[in-house]
Motif scaffolding. Structure first.
Motif, PDB file in Angstrom:
ATOM      1  N   PHE A 122       0.924  -0.783  -0.063  1.00 47.97           N
ATOM      2  CA  PHE A 122       0.166   0.204   0.063  1.00 47.97           C
ATOM      3  C   PHE A 122       0.768   1.459  -0.055  1.00 47.97           C
ATOM      4  O   PHE A 122       2.510   0.921   0.347  1.00 47.97           O
ATOM      5  N   CYS A 123       0.518   2.215  -1.308  1.00 49.54           N
ATOM      6  CA  CYS A 123       1.395   3.284  -0.579  1.00 49.54           C
ATOM      7  C   CYS A 123       0.570   4.982  -1.263  1.00 49.54           C
ATOM      8  O   CYS A 123      -0.826   4.535  -2.212  1.00 49.54           O
ATOM      9  N   GLU A 124       0.507   6.012  -0.929  1.00 49.03           N
ATOM     10  CA  GLU A 124      -0.107   7.232  -1.285  1.00 49.03           C
ATOM     11  C   GLU A 124       0.362   7.062  -3.059  1.00 49.03           C
ATOM     12  O   GLU A 124      -0.858   7.526  -3.534  1.00 49.03           O
ATOM     13  N   SER A 125       1.417   7.097  -3.063  1.00 50.84           N
ATOM     14  CA  SER A 125       2.275   7.020  -4.401  1.00 50.84           C
ATOM     15  C   SER A 125       1.536   6.676  -5.750  1.00 50.84           C
ATOM     16  O   SER A 125       2.225   4.855  -5.164  1.00 50.84           O
ATOM     17  N   GLY A 126       1.330   6.016  -6.832  1.00 47.54           N
ATOM     18  CA  GLY A 126       1.158   5.438  -7.493  1.00 47.54           C
ATOM     19  C   GLY A 126       2.385   4.901  -8.208  1.00 47.54           C
ATOM     20  O   GLY A 126       2.147   3.616  -8.596  1.00 47.54           O
ATOM     21  N   SER A 127       3.189   5.423  -8.213  1.00 45.23           N
ATOM     22  CA  SER A 127       4.514   4.851  -8.893  1.00 45.23           C
ATOM     23  C   SER A 127       5.167   4.412  -7.834  1.00 45.23           C
ATOM     24  O   SER A 127       6.574   3.478  -8.747  1.00 45.23           O
ATOM     25  N   GLU A 128       5.772   5.196  -6.302  1.00 49.76           N
ATOM     26  CA  GLU A 128       6.449   4.352  -5.770  1.00 49.76           C
ATOM     27  C   GLU A 128       6.781   3.030  -5.363  1.00 49.76           C
ATOM     28  O   GLU A 128       7.639   2.928  -5.500  1.00 49.76           O
ATOM     29  N   PRO A 129       5.358   2.007  -5.315  1.00 46.32           N
ATOM     30  CA  PRO A 129       6.145   0.710  -5.317  1.00 46.32           C
ATOM     31  C   PRO A 129       6.602   0.331  -6.425  1.00 46.32           C
ATOM     32  O   PRO A 129       7.543  -0.648  -6.713  1.00 46.32           O
ATOM     33  N   ALA A 130       6.302   0.903  -7.475  1.00 49.81           N
ATOM     34  CA  ALA A 130       6.746  -0.062  -8.962  1.00 49.81           C
ATOM     35  C   ALA A 130       8.475   0.498  -8.698  1.00 49.81           C
ATOM     36  O   ALA A 130       8.936  -0.214  -9.530  1.00 49.81           O
ATOM     37  N   LYS A 131       8.990   1.780  -8.242  1.00 53.92           N
ATOM     38  CA  LYS A 131       9.997   1.723  -8.519  1.00 53.92           C
ATOM     39  C   LYS A 131      10.593   1.424  -7.920  1.00 53.92           C
ATOM     40  O   LYS A 131      12.287   0.769  -8.130  1.00 53.92           O
ATOM     41  N   MET A 132      10.151   0.948  -6.348  1.00 54.74           N
ATOM     42  CA  MET A 132      11.333  -0.079  -5.389  1.00 54.74           C
ATOM     43  C   MET A 132      11.195  -0.905  -5.722  1.00 54.74           C
ATOM     44  O   MET A 132      12.113  -1.948  -6.061  1.00 54.74           O
ATOM     45  N   ILE A 133      10.362  -2.048  -6.759  1.00 53.45           N
ATOM     46  CA  ILE A 133      10.489  -3.313  -6.974  1.00 53.45           C
ATOM     47  C   ILE A 133      11.219  -3.264  -8.499  1.00 53.45           C
ATOM     48  O   ILE A 133      12.179  -4.134  -7.656  1.00 53.45           O
ATOM     49  N   LYS A 134      11.721  -2.099  -8.754  1.00 54.01           N
ATOM     50  CA  LYS A 134      12.699  -2.156 -10.212  1.00 54.01           C
ATOM     51  C   LYS A 134      13.498  -2.306  -9.627  1.00 54.01           C
ATOM     52  O   LYS A 134      15.124  -3.282  -9.593  1.00 54.01           O
ATOM     53  N   ALA A 135      14.154  -0.972  -8.864  1.00 56.00           N
ATOM     54  CA  ALA A 135      15.339  -1.217  -7.845  1.00 56.00           C
ATOM     55  C   ALA A 135      15.504  -2.046  -6.759  1.00 56.00           C
ATOM     56  O   ALA A 135      16.753  -3.324  -7.276  1.00 56.00           O
ATOM     57  N   PHE A 136      14.735  -3.041  -6.668  1.00 54.35           N
ATOM     58  CA  PHE A 136      15.223  -3.653  -5.483  1.00 54.35           C
ATOM     59  C   PHE A 136      15.524  -5.252  -6.674  1.00 54.35           C
ATOM     60  O   PHE A 136      16.292  -5.530  -6.433  1.00 54.35           O
ATOM     61  N   ARG A 137      15.430  -5.541  -7.914  1.00 50.55           N
ATOM     62  CA  ARG A 137      15.598  -6.177  -8.381  1.00 50.55           C
ATOM     63  C   ARG A 137      16.352  -6.884  -9.294  1.00 50.55           C
ATOM     64  O   ARG A 137      17.072  -7.253 -10.045  1.00 50.55           O
ATOM     65  N   LYS A 138      17.316  -5.623  -9.181  1.00 48.10           N
ATOM     66  CA  LYS A 138      18.950  -5.359  -9.890  1.00 48.10           C
ATOM     67  C   LYS A 138      19.121  -6.520  -8.874  1.00 48.10           C
ATOM     68  O   LYS A 138      20.151  -6.696  -9.080  1.00 48.10           O
TER      69      LYS A 138
ATOM     70  N   GLY B 183      18.106  -9.162  -8.370  1.00 51.98           N
ATOM     71  CA  GLY B 183      17.383 -11.029  -8.297  1.00 51.98           C
ATOM     72  C   GLY B 183      16.524 -10.590  -9.309  1.00 51.98           C
ATOM     73  O   GLY B 183      16.006  -9.954  -9.729  1.00 51.98           O
ATOM     74  N   LYS B 184      15.326 -11.447  -9.266  1.00 39.66           N
ATOM     75  CA  LYS B 184      14.442 -12.249  -9.934  1.00 39.66           C
ATOM     76  C   LYS B 184      13.029 -11.552  -8.671  1.00 39.66           C
ATOM     77  O   LYS B 184      12.284 -11.883  -9.738  1.00 39.66           O
ATOM     78  N   ARG B 185      13.253 -11.275  -7.444  1.00 43.85           N
ATOM     79  CA  ARG B 185      11.825 -11.005  -6.966  1.00 43.85           C
ATOM     80  C   ARG B 185      11.989  -9.758  -5.924  1.00 43.85           C
ATOM     81  O   ARG B 185      13.281  -9.393  -6.186  1.00 43.85           O
ATOM     82  N   PRO B 186      10.994  -9.214  -5.757  1.00 42.92           N
ATOM     83  CA  PRO B 186       9.415 -10.077  -5.856  1.00 42.92           C
ATOM     84  C   PRO B 186       9.134  -9.429  -7.389  1.00 42.92           C
ATOM     85  O   PRO B 186       9.222  -8.371  -8.457  1.00 42.92           O
TER      86      PRO B 186
END
Length: 174
Positions: free
Chosen positions: A85-101, A103-106
């Protein structure tokens, strides 16, 4: 887990789904515990609330909140599911992209952003580029202010010239 505990969890999920306009469903299974902890810390830093839920309980909560809006998401409720859950619609997507550098998850299962449903991991780039309502309003305000600022600066820069021209015309014999 008994029926009362399940009812409490479903009620809590219904409340969270109704309050939050933006949420993501992600698969965080197969993440080692240290990676899961790292992901949770990153979520905390980005002000993203992450909850791991049972798919059946989440589906019941979605049915109670707004059956038609969430119906396309029912198909992805398989395997391990985490809700972001987040206020911003794009912040979780940006975080997932950064985290996946690393590995392959989430893996993104689905997202609900500003009353629109996005299904599948292929939507991650599109979600990361979504601009928030406040960013769009800021751009519009800046665009509207630009011509006015140009006119004002033009008038201010030429005020001495304009005053000189008026004085010359006033001093001119008729």
């Amino acid at each position: 887990m008994n029926k009362e505990e399940k009812t409490i969890i479903i009620d809590d999920l219904v409340q969270k789904l109704s309050v939050n306009k933006n949420f993501y469903l992600a698969d965080t299974s197969e993440l080692p515990s240290e990676q899961t902890s790292k992901l949770r810390r990153l979520c905390f830093e980005k002000k993203i609330s992450m909850i791991v839920v049972k798919n059946t309980l989440l589906e019941k909560a979605m049915e109670r909140s707004s059956d038609e809006e969430f119906k396309p998401m029912y198909g992805v409720l398989k395997g391990s599911t985490s809700i972001l859950f987040c206020e911003s619609g794009s912040e979780p997507a940006k975080m997932i992209k950064a985290f996946r550098k690393d590995g392959k998850r989430p893996i993104l299962k689905a997202a609900f952003v500003e009353q629109s449903v996005y299904i599948g991991d292929g939507q991650l780039d599109a979600l990361a580029s979504i601009r928030s309502k406040n960013e769009v309003i800021g751009d519009i305000v800046a665009a509207l202010q630009s011509p006015a600022k140009n006119v004002i600066s033009g008038l201010l820069s030429g005020k001495n010239k304009l005053a000189g021209i008026v004085k010359t015309l006033a001093d001119r014999p008729e």
